[in-house]
Design an enzyme around this catalytic site. Structure first.
Site: not given
Ligand SMILES: O=P(O)(O)OP(=O)(O)OP(=O)(O)OC[C@H]1O[C@@H](n2cnc3c(O)ncnc32)[C@H](O)[C@@H]1O
Ligand SMILES: [Mg+2]
Length: 198
Positions: A10-11, A13-14, A43, A72
């Site tokens: 994952t990219g 940090e949260g 993608e 995801d």
């Molecule tokens: O794909 P990676 O690199 O893991 O990182 P990403 O941030 O792009 O992650 P996703 O593609 O899985 O998209 C997840 C979306 O859902 C939101 N999200 C997922 N889990 C969440 C949480 O626990 N609290 C708040 N928002 C969350 C997050 O902010 C992103 O907009």
């Molecule tokens: Mg993503």
């Protein structure tokens, strides 16, 4: 089988902070993409959370030959037919701030109250092994879209995700409390059980 090392692809940090707290007691070294010095290029073009989690994990497993996990996740708003769903990160464009995305979702629910504001966070975790085995788990957290942004904790959509049972926003929960209730916490604990049983 004792797992010595894994990459969590994952990219975000949260996510990584939440992952470390939950998978930490597996006793394995957990590297983020940044720590492993790898860039993700695949993608996220699957049609489900599970498919996208596998796409992310498999790409990095093939690049490194290591055990790779990925997440995801997203927010499903019932009154918006499940939007933004798997498009949560791309909603209104990748570069748009969460403050703007959050305000937009609140605006789109204008006039709706109580159960009409129902929503859930969904998280799929995938594990891809170098021998081709694939595991996936899923967790959800039910709640409602609030009327304002609240809380400094978490990330993404946490400031607008209201938990009626706890009368607070996800963004107000300390990391440990969020992990106990969250979609990610549930999916990661299921994955941990499967990894421990190997
Ligand atoms: O794909 P990676 O690199 O893991 O990182 P990403 O941030 O792009 O992650 P996703 O593609 O899985 O998209 C997840 C979306 O859902 C939101 N999200 C997922 N889990 C969440 C949480 O626990 N609290 C708040 N928002 C969350 C997050 O902010 C992103 O907009
Ligand atoms: Mg993503």
């Amino acid at each position: 089988m004792k797992i010595e090392k894994m990459i969590f692809a994952t990219g975000n940090e949260g996510k990584m902070r939440e992952v470390r707290m939950i998978l930490g007691d597996l006793g394995a070294e957990i590297l983020s993409l940044k720590e492993a010095g790898i860039q993700a290029e695949a993608e996220e073009n699957g049609t489900t959370f599970e498919e996208n989690a596998v796409i992310k994990a498999k790409e990095i497993m093939e690049k490194t030959g290591a055990l790779v996990l990925a997440d995801d996740s997203g927010l499903e708003v019932d009154a918006l037919n499940g939007e933004p769903g798997i498009y949560s990160a791309r909603y209104m464009g990748h570069e748009t701030s969460y403050h703007i995305k959050n305000k937009n979702l609140i605006e789109r629910l204008e006039g709706k109250t109580g159960e009409e504001r129902s929503a859930r966070f969904v998280c799929a975790i995938a594990a891809c092994f170098p021998d081709g085995r694939v595991l996936t788990t899923r967790g959800t957290m039910e709640g409602q879209i609030g009327y304002e942004e609240k809380g400094e904790n978490g990330f993404g959509y946490d400031p607008i995700f209201y938990l009626p049972e706890y009368q607070c926003y996800s963004g107000e929960l300390p990391l440990e409390e969020k992990n106990k209730l969250s979609h990610r916490g549930k999916a990661l604990r299921l994955m941990k059980e499967q990894l421990e049983a190997l």
